[in-house]
Motif scaffolding. Sequence first.
Motif, mmCIF file in Angstrom:
data_model
loop_
_atom_site.group_PDB
_atom_site.id
_atom_site.type_symbol
_atom_site.label_atom_id
_atom_site.label_comp_id
_atom_site.label_asym_id
_atom_site.label_seq_id
_atom_site.Cartn_x
_atom_site.Cartn_y
_atom_site.Cartn_z
ATOM 1 N N ALA A 24 0.856 -1.364 -0.016
ATOM 2 C CA ALA A 24 0.002 0.051 -0.077
ATOM 3 C C ALA A 24 0.885 1.119 0.036
ATOM 4 N N SER A 25 0.316 2.086 -0.486
ATOM 5 C CA SER A 25 0.860 3.556 -0.427
ATOM 6 C C SER A 25 1.164 4.111 0.961
ATOM 7 N N LYS A 26 2.033 4.721 1.406
ATOM 8 C CA LYS A 26 1.921 5.351 2.658
ATOM 9 C C LYS A 26 0.712 6.097 3.015
ATOM 10 N N SER A 27 0.251 6.826 2.135
ATOM 11 C CA SER A 27 -0.839 7.810 2.339
ATOM 12 C C SER A 27 -2.168 6.917 2.597
ATOM 13 N N ILE A 28 -2.465 5.972 2.243
ATOM 14 C CA ILE A 28 -3.629 5.293 2.566
ATOM 15 C C ILE A 28 -3.445 4.288 3.638
ATOM 16 N N PHE A 29 -2.323 3.936 3.627
ATOM 17 C CA PHE A 29 -1.864 2.778 4.752
ATOM 18 C C PHE A 29 -1.863 3.474 6.154
ATOM 19 N N SER A 30 -1.208 4.298 6.437
ATOM 20 C CA SER A 30 -1.078 4.913 7.757
ATOM 21 C C SER A 30 -2.554 5.443 8.370
ATOM 22 N N GLY A 31 -3.180 4.967 9.429
ATOM 23 C CA GLY A 31 -4.098 5.357 9.930
ATOM 24 C C GLY A 31 -5.352 4.737 9.533
ATOM 25 N N ASN A 32 -5.568 4.030 8.852
ATOM 26 C CA ASN A 32 -6.491 3.433 8.133
ATOM 27 C C ASN A 32 -6.706 2.047 8.580
ATOM 28 N N ALA A 33 -8.170 1.557 8.875
ATOM 29 C CA ALA A 33 -8.354 -0.081 8.940
ATOM 30 C C ALA A 33 -8.014 -0.566 7.662
ATOM 31 N N MET A 34 -7.808 -1.774 7.416
ATOM 32 C CA MET A 34 -7.616 -2.438 6.064
ATOM 33 C C MET A 34 -8.208 -3.689 5.964
ATOM 34 N N ALA A 35 -8.812 -4.214 4.900
ATOM 35 C CA ALA A 35 -9.654 -5.393 5.014
ATOM 36 C C ALA A 35 -9.219 -6.372 3.741
ATOM 37 N N TRP A 36 -9.471 -7.676 3.850
ATOM 38 C CA TRP A 36 -9.275 -8.400 2.638
ATOM 39 C C TRP A 36 -10.899 -9.105 2.469
ATOM 40 N N PHE A 37 -11.056 -8.851 1.141
ATOM 41 C CA PHE A 37 -12.263 -9.405 0.499
ATOM 42 C C PHE A 37 -11.792 -10.480 -0.614
ATOM 43 N N ARG A 38 -12.886 -11.208 -0.973
ATOM 44 C CA ARG A 38 -12.751 -12.211 -1.816
ATOM 45 C C ARG A 38 -14.180 -12.308 -2.716
ATOM 46 N N GLN A 39 -13.798 -12.786 -4.064
ATOM 47 C CA GLN A 39 -15.037 -13.083 -4.806
ATOM 48 C C GLN A 39 -14.849 -14.229 -5.662
ATOM 49 N N ALA A 40 -15.638 -15.280 -5.452
ATOM 50 C CA ALA A 40 -15.673 -16.231 -6.237
ATOM 51 C C ALA A 40 -16.431 -16.081 -7.287
ATOM 52 N N SER A 41 -16.009 -17.022 -8.470
ATOM 53 C CA SER A 41 -17.152 -16.918 -9.696
ATOM 54 C C SER A 41 -18.575 -17.163 -9.484
ATOM 55 N N GLY A 42 -19.146 -16.168 -9.988
ATOM 56 C CA GLY A 42 -20.498 -16.234 -10.010
ATOM 57 C C GLY A 42 -21.090 -15.599 -8.526
ATOM 58 N N LYS A 43 -20.364 -15.481 -7.744
ATOM 59 C CA LYS A 43 -20.812 -14.790 -6.405
ATOM 60 C C LYS A 43 -20.428 -13.475 -5.901
ATOM 61 N N GLN A 44 -21.111 -13.097 -4.907
ATOM 62 C CA GLN A 44 -20.914 -11.615 -4.364
ATOM 63 C C GLN A 44 -19.555 -11.575 -3.675
ATOM 64 N N ARG A 45 -18.847 -10.515 -3.837
ATOM 65 C CA ARG A 45 -17.829 -10.205 -3.041
ATOM 66 C C ARG A 45 -18.085 -10.140 -1.576
#
Length: 114
Positions: A24-45
């Motif tokens: 991540a760029s430092k400007s959006i990494f610092s001070g922000n919560a972060m997440a992992w999402f996933r999307q399987a074929s034909g399904k919602q993220r």
Amino acid sequence: QVQLVESGGGLVQAGGSLRLSCAASKSIFSGNAMAWFRQASGKQRELVAMITSAGIANYYLDSVKGRFTVSRDSGTNMLYLQMNSLQPEDTAVYYCHVPRVSAWGQGTQVTVSS
């Protein structure tokens, strides 16, 4: 301007492990919560895991609890997802996300064979 870049996906047999990384760029990494999402074929993220700006993991999808671990390194502006005991149903494109600025990476494919 590219701000989130995932890596570490691939093909693995059931029961195996992978470690995803998100630069991540430092400007959006610092001070922000972060997440992992996933999307399987034909399904919602779907939200897989979330970590606070202080490095506390505060959410895991029920189906990954005990198998996946989210972490971050403020020294290198990196977000990680350690995935163990992978199952075919974990097959998906995995995305890094910063909710506060609505930033998404391009995704990395994880394929788990049975």
